[in-house]
Design a protein around this motif. Sequence first.
Motif, mmCIF file in Angstrom:
data_model
loop_
_atom_site.group_PDB
_atom_site.id
_atom_site.type_symbol
_atom_site.label_atom_id
_atom_site.label_comp_id
_atom_site.label_asym_id
_atom_site.label_seq_id
_atom_site.Cartn_x
_atom_site.Cartn_y
_atom_site.Cartn_z
ATOM 1 N N VAL A 99 0.839 -1.200 0.000
ATOM 2 C CA VAL A 99 0.000 0.000 0.000
ATOM 3 C C VAL A 99 0.874 1.250 0.000
ATOM 4 C CG1 VAL A 99 -1.943 -1.144 1.133
ATOM 5 C CG2 VAL A 99 -0.256 0.070 2.515
ATOM 6 N N ASN A 100 0.300 2.329 -0.509
ATOM 7 C CA ASN A 100 0.999 3.601 -0.612
ATOM 8 C C ASN A 100 0.061 4.721 -0.179
ATOM 9 O OD1 ASN A 100 3.100 5.433 -1.512
ATOM 10 N ND2 ASN A 100 1.847 5.849 -3.307
ATOM 11 N N VAL A 101 0.651 5.816 0.302
ATOM 12 C CA VAL A 101 -0.131 7.028 0.534
ATOM 13 C C VAL A 101 0.311 8.047 -0.505
ATOM 14 C CG1 VAL A 101 1.456 8.009 2.256
ATOM 15 C CG2 VAL A 101 -0.936 8.722 2.226
ATOM 16 N N HIS A 102 -0.670 8.661 -1.172
ATOM 17 C CA HIS A 102 -0.383 9.680 -2.188
ATOM 18 C C HIS A 102 -0.944 11.014 -1.698
ATOM 19 C CE1 HIS A 102 0.608 11.161 -6.145
ATOM 20 N NE2 HIS A 102 -0.547 11.792 -6.156
ATOM 21 N N PRO A 103 -0.182 12.117 -1.884
ATOM 22 C CA PRO A 103 -0.596 13.408 -1.327
ATOM 23 C C PRO A 103 -1.567 14.198 -2.205
ATOM 24 C CG PRO A 103 1.548 13.647 -2.316
ATOM 25 C CD PRO A 103 1.165 12.194 -2.454
ATOM 26 N N ALA A 104 -2.571 13.504 -2.742
ATOM 27 C CA ALA A 104 -3.620 14.153 -3.534
ATOM 28 C C ALA A 104 -4.801 13.197 -3.614
ATOM 29 C CB ALA A 104 -3.112 14.481 -4.935
ATOM 30 N N LEU A 105 -5.888 13.710 -4.149
ATOM 31 C CA LEU A 105 -7.084 12.890 -4.321
ATOM 32 C C LEU A 105 -7.038 12.238 -5.701
ATOM 33 C CD1 LEU A 105 -9.640 15.417 -2.794
ATOM 34 C CD2 LEU A 105 -8.744 13.340 -1.728
ATOM 35 N N LEU A 106 -6.476 11.043 -5.728
ATOM 36 C CA LEU A 106 -6.387 10.327 -7.001
ATOM 37 C C LEU A 106 -7.788 10.099 -7.553
ATOM 38 C CD1 LEU A 106 -3.615 7.720 -6.113
ATOM 39 C CD2 LEU A 106 -3.374 9.754 -7.546
ATOM 40 N N PRO A 107 -7.958 10.127 -8.866
ATOM 41 C CA PRO A 107 -6.923 10.020 -9.890
ATOM 42 C C PRO A 107 -6.245 11.354 -10.251
ATOM 43 C CG PRO A 107 -9.059 9.962 -10.944
ATOM 44 C CD PRO A 107 -9.291 10.010 -9.461
ATOM 45 N N LYS A 108 -6.676 12.453 -9.659
ATOM 46 C CA LYS A 108 -6.021 13.734 -9.945
ATOM 47 C C LYS A 108 -4.605 13.742 -9.376
ATOM 48 C CE LYS A 108 -9.692 17.164 -10.199
ATOM 49 N NZ LYS A 108 -10.164 18.407 -9.589
ATOM 50 N N TYR A 109 -3.700 14.353 -10.097
ATOM 51 C CA TYR A 109 -2.333 14.624 -9.654
ATOM 52 C C TYR A 109 -1.549 13.368 -9.280
ATOM 53 C CZ TYR A 109 -4.466 19.172 -9.657
ATOM 54 O OH TYR A 109 -5.154 20.294 -10.052
ATOM 55 N N GLY A 110 -1.769 12.314 -10.045
ATOM 56 C CA GLY A 110 -1.011 11.093 -9.848
ATOM 57 C C GLY A 110 -0.106 10.833 -11.032
ATOM 58 N N GLY A 111 0.685 9.804 -10.952
ATOM 59 C CA GLY A 111 1.552 9.400 -12.050
ATOM 60 C C GLY A 111 3.014 9.710 -11.780
ATOM 61 N N LYS A 112 3.840 9.305 -12.721
ATOM 62 C CA LYS A 112 5.288 9.481 -12.584
ATOM 63 C C LYS A 112 5.623 10.960 -12.410
ATOM 64 C CE LYS A 112 9.707 8.225 -14.481
ATOM 65 N NZ LYS A 112 10.445 7.443 -15.439
ATOM 66 N N GLY A 113 6.472 11.241 -11.431
ATOM 67 C CA GLY A 113 6.913 12.612 -11.169
ATOM 68 C C GLY A 113 5.969 13.414 -10.289
ATOM 69 N N MET A 114 4.806 12.854 -9.978
ATOM 70 C CA MET A 114 3.848 13.566 -9.138
ATOM 71 C C MET A 114 3.981 13.055 -7.697
ATOM 72 S SD MET A 114 2.546 15.855 -10.969
ATOM 73 C CE MET A 114 1.205 16.508 -10.010
ATOM 74 N N TYR A 115 4.822 13.750 -6.947
ATOM 75 C CA TYR A 115 5.021 13.429 -5.540
ATOM 76 C C TYR A 115 5.347 14.724 -4.814
ATOM 77 C CZ TYR A 115 9.945 13.672 -6.848
ATOM 78 O OH TYR A 115 11.158 14.088 -7.332
ATOM 79 N N VAL A 138 -0.814 -0.802 -4.366
ATOM 80 C CA VAL A 138 0.163 -0.515 -5.401
ATOM 81 C C VAL A 138 0.042 -1.587 -6.480
ATOM 82 C CG1 VAL A 138 2.630 -0.306 -5.899
ATOM 83 C CG2 VAL A 138 1.699 0.591 -3.755
ATOM 84 N N ASN A 139 0.035 -1.128 -7.735
ATOM 85 C CA ASN A 139 0.096 -2.065 -8.851
ATOM 86 C C ASN A 139 1.272 -1.672 -9.744
ATOM 87 O OD1 ASN A 139 -0.784 0.026 -10.536
ATOM 88 N ND2 ASN A 139 -2.858 -0.785 -10.742
ATOM 89 N N GLU A 140 1.306 -2.200 -10.978
ATOM 90 C CA GLU A 140 2.464 -1.968 -11.835
ATOM 91 C C GLU A 140 2.513 -0.562 -12.444
ATOM 92 O OE1 GLU A 140 -0.805 -3.934 -14.179
ATOM 93 O OE2 GLU A 140 0.129 -4.288 -12.249
ATOM 94 N N HIS A 141 1.482 0.256 -12.211
ATOM 95 C CA HIS A 141 1.444 1.626 -12.730
ATOM 96 C C HIS A 141 1.434 2.620 -11.571
ATOM 97 C CE1 HIS A 141 0.552 -0.089 -16.637
ATOM 98 N NE2 HIS A 141 -0.426 -0.766 -16.088
ATOM 99 N N TYR A 142 2.158 3.729 -11.724
ATOM 100 C CA TYR A 142 2.186 4.749 -10.676
ATOM 101 C C TYR A 142 0.774 5.222 -10.329
ATOM 102 C CZ TYR A 142 7.256 5.587 -11.094
ATOM 103 O OH TYR A 142 8.614 5.467 -11.086
ATOM 104 N N ASP A 143 0.408 5.103 -9.066
ATOM 105 C CA ASP A 143 -0.808 5.699 -8.505
ATOM 106 C C ASP A 143 -2.102 5.231 -9.156
ATOM 107 O OD1 ASP A 143 0.867 7.201 -6.801
ATOM 108 O OD2 ASP A 143 1.110 8.727 -8.342
ATOM 109 N N GLU A 144 -2.114 4.020 -9.701
ATOM 110 C CA GLU A 144 -3.326 3.521 -10.347
ATOM 111 C C GLU A 144 -3.952 2.331 -9.634
ATOM 112 O OE1 GLU A 144 -2.921 2.863 -14.550
ATOM 113 O OE2 GLU A 144 -2.040 4.845 -14.887
ATOM 114 N N GLY A 145 -3.385 1.906 -8.507
ATOM 115 C CA GLY A 145 -3.951 0.775 -7.781
ATOM 116 C C GLY A 145 -5.277 1.130 -7.128
ATOM 117 N N ALA A 146 -6.021 0.113 -6.744
ATOM 118 C CA ALA A 146 -7.343 0.307 -6.142
ATOM 119 C C ALA A 146 -7.263 1.216 -4.908
ATOM 120 C CB ALA A 146 -7.940 -1.040 -5.753
#
Length: 188
Positions: A99-115, A138-146
Amino acid sequence: MKRIAIFASGSGSNAENIIRYFQNNKKAEVVLVLSNNPNALVLERATKLGVKNLTFGKEQLNDSKWAVENLKNLDLIVLAGFLWKFPEHLLETYKNKVVNVHPALLPKYGGKGMYGMHVHKAVVENNEAESGITIHYVNEHYDEGAIIFQAKCSINKKDTPNDVAAKIHELEMKYFPEVVQQILSTDG
């Protein structure tokens, strides 16, 4: 006792918060902190809290033999400010246990380089009325896991990226350890 490993690349405030949260817990504990940055403050924090820690390079992380030797019997892997893409061989071994914590409300502001500050700057530049955190598998794509959990905060027009960062950090400190515990509680 459920066993947690934390991967982090930087200062480790989230890692320390999770370690402290589980220190007196009878059902789970943080047993290992790993970092790709030998100078990361997270390693010092883990040492002070009595948690085994180690550093590694890309070659080691992508080596399944290294992973088998160092990542034994884990119930959950938590990415807390870990900036590398997580290897597929580990995602397969620990299916739905990373599992990961992302500092935005995905799917907005996710992906490679968005940290980190890149996200907060984009939120401010786009005049968003709110932001928040997303805890996700976490899956094989940046910030796209459930998505497992999201928490929101309002953004004022006068907020700077640093103001947004402070609001996000507060949400992470409050919710990340609780959600980790919930995941472990519902996982057999």
